[in-house]
Design a protein around this motif. Structure first.
Motif: not given
Length: 145
Positions: A15, A19, A21, A71-72, A74-76, A78-79, A99
């Protein structure tokens, strides 16, 4: 149990590898899609941006790429927190650093007024007299100081 955790880690790695963004610059003249590694997948420029000169194009693209990469990342984070738990995410942040959204968070600070504030007038101190009756202090704790 251990096998399930290994599968979850492998799925998380897959994932995170894909990832990306997409972020649009606040002025609306540039949109960038980036990965958490900083790879730019797509850059879309509005024609009006090109009329502003090469310096402006470079600044806007660079800023938008940074925002998309953050943003990418941060998404990482979060996941990873969802897959491994908050405790592991905290451990990773202690090693890798905060982060992006946490490190750029700024509390709201009220604006400073243009006129400097006058210092508050100080009242002269009144000496605290020895009181043989200590119960007077507890009856009115604000009256003594």
């Amino acid at each position: 149990m251990n096998e399930e955790r290994m599968q979850a880690v492998e799925q998380l790695q897959r994932d995170l590898a894909v990832t990306v963004e997409t972020v649009e610059h606040p002025n609306g003249l540039c949109r960038v899609t980036a990965s958490a590694k900083g790879e730019l997948k797509a850059v879309h420029l509005h024609p009006a941006l090109l009329n502003q000169g090469p310096q402006a194009v470079g600044e806007v693209v660079t800023e938008t790429a940074r925002l998309a990469t953050n943003a990418a990342v941060q998404t990482s984070f979060n996941r990873m927190a969802l897959a491994l738990g908050d405790g592991m995410a905290i451990d990773v942040e202690s090693i890798a650093g905060d982060s992006p959204f946490r490190s750029t968070w700024n509390p709201v600070v009220p604006p400073k007024s243009a006129a400097p504030e006058a210092p508050a007038e100080r009242r002269p101190r009144t000496p605290i007299l020895d009181d043989p009756d200590e119960d007077a202090f507890f009856e009115n704790p604000f009256g003594r100081r």
